[in-house]
Enzyme design. Structure first.
Site, short mmCIF file in Angstrom:
data_model
loop_
_atom_site.label_atom_id
_atom_site.label_comp_id
_atom_site.label_asym_id
_atom_site.label_seq_id
_atom_site.Cartn_x
_atom_site.Cartn_y
_atom_site.Cartn_z
N THR A 1 -4.49 5.96 2.43
CA THR A 1 -4.77 7.27 3.03
C THR A 1 -5.56 8.16 2.06
OG1 THR A 1 -2.58 7.01 4.04
CG2 THR A 1 -3.78 8.96 4.63
N ARG B 1 0.49 10.32 1.07
CA ARG B 1 0.86 11.34 2.07
C ARG B 1 2.01 12.20 1.59
NH1 ARG B 1 1.12 7.48 7.45
NH2 ARG B 1 -0.70 6.22 6.94
N GLU C 1 0.86 -1.19 0.00
CA GLU C 1 0.00 0.00 0.00
C GLU C 1 0.89 1.23 0.00
OE1 GLU C 1 -2.66 2.49 3.18
OE2 GLU C 1 -2.77 0.31 3.33
N LYS D 1 -10.73 -2.10 7.37
CA LYS D 1 -9.47 -1.77 8.04
C LYS D 1 -9.82 -1.27 9.44
CE LYS D 1 -6.10 2.00 7.70
NZ LYS D 1 -5.14 2.62 6.79
#
Length: 216
Positions: free
Chosen positions: A71, A47, A43, A131
């Site tokens: 994210t 960011r 993943e 998650k």
């Protein structure tokens, strides 16, 4: 055929590395190091400004890996991730707008939850692979145990607080498909280009998990 999120998590077991990549030039070496340690799924978190470039580079260089974008907190990021080559998408929470964006981009989606009400909301949107974020050690292990009965058939990927010390406590739970973590590829080792160390951390996690499978 589009892969389901459940299939992505099964392939990711034991660990889905959560990567913060500042320098896209290092992305392929990083992915190779993790792959050498037994990692199948990555993943790349959005960011950093170069995250999408890093994701695209890994997809091109290592077609055997499954690479997702994480994210995602704005709906427009879903199509950006898909266009960069993401094969699945992950967010730290779950809202109606994000669920709609995930539907539009037609990629497997792993939404984040923290409470029973959030699990119920994700279920209403049709998600059964979730998650758990943030997963803080023994508290989250207890919570996942208590989720097992009311939320049967739901599979979790605890992230944000999983370490080598509590890895097996999470993986031993029947409703945990895999865990997410930054510890297998911390930013300091990426910056130092310490690829052998990253391979070793990945290998150790996979070996720990294998010992659990043998005993079960």
């Amino acid at each position: 055929m589009v892969m389901t999120m459940d299939a992505v998590l099964q392939r990711a077991r034991p660990v889905l590395p959560v990567l913060v990549i500042e320098d896209a030039e290092l992305a392929v070496d990083l992915a190779r190091a993790l792959h050498a340690g037994g990692i199948q799924v990555l993943e790349v978190t959005l960011r950093t400004s170069r995250a999408l470039d890093a994701l695209a580079a890994i997809r091109q260089a290592l077609p055997d890996l499954l690479v997702g974008a994480g994210t995602l907190i704005h709906s427009e990021q879903f199509l950006e991730a898909r266009d960069a080559g993401a094969q699945f998408v992950v967010s730290p929470g779950c809202t109606q707008r994000l669920a709609a964006a995930a539907d539009d981009c037609r990629l497997p989606y792993l939404p984040g939850v923290m409470t029973p009400s959030e699990v119920l909301q994700a279920l209403e949107f049709g998600y059964r692979s979730l998650k758990l974020f943030p997963a803080n050690g023994t508290t989250s292990v207890k919570m996942l145990k208590s989720f097992k009965e009311p939320f049967s058939g739901i599979r979790f990927c605890p992230t944000g607080g999983v370490t080598p010390d509590n890895l097996l406590s999470f993986l031993g739970l029947p409703n945990v498909a895999c865990v997410g973590g930054t510890w297998v590829a911390p930013a300091s080792l990426i910056r130092a280009r310490a690829w052998d160390q990253i391979t070793q951390l990945a290998r150790e996690a996979c070996e720990q998990a294998a010992s659990l499978e043998h005993h079960s």
